[in-house]
Design an enzyme around this catalytic site. Structure first.
Site, PDB file in Angstrom:
ATOM      1  N   LYS A 268      50.859  41.336  42.675  1.00 34.52           N
ATOM      2  CA  LYS A 268      50.217  40.125  42.140  1.00 34.52           C
ATOM      3  C   LYS A 268      49.894  40.284  40.666  1.00 34.52           C
ATOM      4  CE  LYS A 268      45.708  37.809  42.526  1.00 34.52           C
ATOM      5  NZ  LYS A 268      44.417  37.847  43.243  1.00 34.52           N
ATOM      6  N   LYS A 280      35.134  29.912  39.678  1.00 36.96           N
ATOM      7  CA  LYS A 280      34.268  31.014  40.077  1.00 36.96           C
ATOM      8  C   LYS A 280      32.908  30.900  39.383  1.00 36.96           C
ATOM      9  CE  LYS A 280      37.988  34.453  40.554  1.00 36.96           C
ATOM     10  NZ  LYS A 280      37.754  34.821  41.973  1.00 36.96           N
ATOM     11  N   ASP A 291      42.902  41.109  37.586  1.00 40.03           N
ATOM     12  CA  ASP A 291      43.551  40.458  38.724  1.00 40.03           C
ATOM     13  C   ASP A 291      45.068  40.638  38.709  1.00 40.03           C
ATOM     14  OD1 ASP A 291      42.925  39.251  41.113  1.00 40.03           O
ATOM     15  OD2 ASP A 291      43.132  37.215  40.363  1.00 40.03           O
ATOM     16  N   ASP A 350      41.057  28.924  44.206  1.00 41.67           N
ATOM     17  CA  ASP A 350      40.703  30.307  43.898  1.00 41.67           C
ATOM     18  C   ASP A 350      41.380  31.292  44.856  1.00 41.67           C
ATOM     19  OD1 ASP A 350      39.485  32.365  42.512  1.00 41.67           O
ATOM     20  OD2 ASP A 350      37.655  32.298  43.712  1.00 41.67           O
ATOM     21  N   GLU A 352      44.473  31.849  44.890  1.00 43.14           N
ATOM     22  CA  GLU A 352      45.758  31.646  44.199  1.00 43.14           C
ATOM     23  C   GLU A 352      46.698  32.833  44.315  1.00 43.14           C
ATOM     24  OE1 GLU A 352      44.286  34.656  41.924  1.00 43.14           O
ATOM     25  OE2 GLU A 352      43.154  32.938  42.656  1.00 43.14           O
ATOM     26  N   ARG A 354      47.625  34.647  46.875  1.00 48.98           N
ATOM     27  CA  ARG A 354      48.575  34.500  47.984  1.00 48.98           C
ATOM     28  C   ARG A 354      49.601  33.404  47.708  1.00 48.98           C
ATOM     29  NH1 ARG A 354      43.735  33.338  52.027  1.00 48.98           N
ATOM     30  NH2 ARG A 354      42.879  34.851  50.554  1.00 48.98           N
TER      31      ARG A 354
END
Length: 503
Positions: A268, A280, A291, A350, A352, A354
């Site tokens: 990812k 968030k 992330d 949020d 996102e 996946r």
């Protein structure tokens, strides 16, 4: 410049260095010396161990006690690093040795060259302990200073030279080469994670990953917005649509000679995650610079496999996007169509990770790999369930368990997690094939795995490694783990691939 590491079999009194590192354990009656500590104690006329006791050393993990030799040895300082309590039969695990080596590196900032006797812990050094010492030392010396403008030229820096004392220096050549390669790969992953999102936007992460791949001799492919649209990557495009800096898909391929297996890696690559329209809370949002740690790990892992010249074919597929709120952002209630034609109702922007991974998993599976390994900072539920240092692993049982076994040897704690079938019902949708997020927060890490499973072909062994906590250390450094990017799970990916080609 990265630190160097060499081996020597010369007598300790003939090995120059600014410090010598030895290990001590913690026993019920006090310190437990190791062969290295005993050797230095003899060199100092029996004064080392009493001095350590007087200074309050207990041998606990991450404890480093320094003793000046006052001219009694060719090195000015002895650093005794704690190994903790020994395990069965008085043995210390490779991970305890790795942590000790890292703690010593951090404690010896300002010392240019370090001689370490940690490889002697537990008896005659073997390859596993040599790897642990070398990896711990080099990873403990890591620092990220690219954005510091106030560093004086003469500031104390981590050690630049490490010498490991072993019985036969010639036999250490191959292990040391591997140690250097592993440390370089993890440093690459850490550097990518630690680079701030204003400088590491999707196109830049793709470019840096491509540059690393080209240096490693990999074939490189980058898909921009037009190519993603033509290829039907609806998930990646939707998540990246809220940013002026468009999404990318990076693919790096290594084809080793006499390849025995074909392995797909997926990571990812959300370069920053605001949560999109499901924004968030402001507190700790700055941690979302990490992330893209899954992307950093698979980029580093495929480059490492190439550096080691393993007989395997590996392709890393990396979906990259920036999840921001704007007039062009995707919305809750949108229905997206993915590369394989499946349609998903968005209930939370949020969730996102996946969404971009779905397209990447489909593309990775099109190469007909023998196994698929995916890693991502997917859920906060991983932290709730397992804490900040233990990753959760889900997927097909055999490969899931193989990944966990590889993680134990690598020193990257992971735990096998189930995928209870009743949790799959939580992502049912009344208008599409399924939703991307369940309103019921229970078992969130496991529900995320169920979503990903929808995009993995039946019969393909696969594993999902949720590294939301272990990939980014928000607390103080410990062992060989710095604050910020950790490089997890590069070593586990490598070990799993090596296990697969030796089956």
């Amino acid at each position: 410049m990265p630190p160097t590491i060499t081996a020597t079999d010369r007598p300790l009194e003939k090995v120059p260095g600014d410090a010598v590192v030895v290990g001590v354990g913690r026993g019920p009656a006090g310190l437990l010396p190791t062969p290295g500590a005993e050797a230095v104690d003899r060199l100092l006329g029996g004064r080392l161990l009493p001095a350590l006791a007087d200074l309050g050393a207990r041998g606990g993990e991450d404890e480093v006690t320094r003793v000046a030799t006052l001219g009694q040895a060719p090195f000015p300082v002895v650093a005794a690093v704690g190994l903790g309590a020994p395990g069965t039969e008085g043995h210390y695990s490779p991970e305890a040795i790795r942590r000790a080596a890292g703690a010593a590196s951090r404690a010896l900032t300002g010392r240019g060259s370090v001689v370490t006797l940690l490889a002697a812990v537990g008896g005659a050094p073997d390859a596993e302990r040599l790897h642990a010492v070398g990896e711990g030392a080099l990873l403990g010396a890591y620092e990220f200073t690219a954005y510091r403008s106030d560093l004086p030229a003469d500031r104390p820096t981590p050690p630049g030279e490490y010498t490991v004392v072993v019985p036969d220096a010639g036999e250490a050549k191959a292990p040391l080469a591997r140690i250097r390669a592993v440390a370089a790969a993890i440093s690459l992953a850490r550097d990518l994670v630690n680079t701030p999102p204003n400088d590491l936007f999707p196109a830049e992460l793709a470019a840096r990953g491509a540059a690393a791949g080209k240096r490693a001799g990999l074939s490189v492919e980058i898909l921009d917005e037009a190519a993603l649209a033509a290829g039907g990557y609806g998930g990646i495009l939707a998540v990246g649509g809220g940013s002026t800096r468009g999404p990318r898909l990076l693919r790096l391929t290594y084809k080793g000679k006499k390849a025995r297996k074909k392995v797909a890696l997926v990571g990812k690559g959300i370069t920053f995650d605001s949560g999109g329209l499901s924004i968030k809370p402001a507190a700790n949002m700055h941690h979302m610079t990490s992330d893209m740690a899954g992307a950093a790990a698979v980029i580093a892992a495929v480059c490492l496999v190439a550096e080691l010249g393993l007989p395997v074919e590996v392709t890393a597929t990396v979906p990259i996007a920036e999840n921001l709120p704007s007039g062009t952002a995707y919305r809750p209630a949108d229905v997206l169509t993915f590369r394989n034609g499946k349609r998903v109702e968005i209930t939370n922007t949020d969730a996102e990770g996946r969404v971009v991974l779905a397209d990447a998993l489909v593309r990775a599976a099109e190469d007909s790999p023998d196994l698929l390994l995916e890693t991502s900072t997917l859920t906060g539920a991983q932290l709730v369930a397992l804490g900040s240092r233990t990753a959760g692993v889900m997927g097909t049982d055999e490969l899931r368990d193989a990944v966990v076994a590889a993680s134990r040897r690598s020193g990257e704690p992971m735990w096998a997690m189930p995928m209870p079938p009743e949790l799959r019902r939580g992502i049912d949708s009344p208008i599409a094939d399924f939703v991307n997020a369940n309103a019921d927060r229970m078992g969130g890490m496991l529900v995320g795995a169920h979503f990903l499973a929808e995009f993995v072909p039946s019969g393909l062994p696969w594993a999902h490694i949720d590294i939301a906590g272990p990939s980014y250390n928000t607390g103080s450094p410990w062992g060989y783990t710095p604050k910020g990017g950790t490089g997890v799970p590069v070593r586990t990916l490598l070990a799993t691939i090596e296990d697969a080609i030796t089956d």
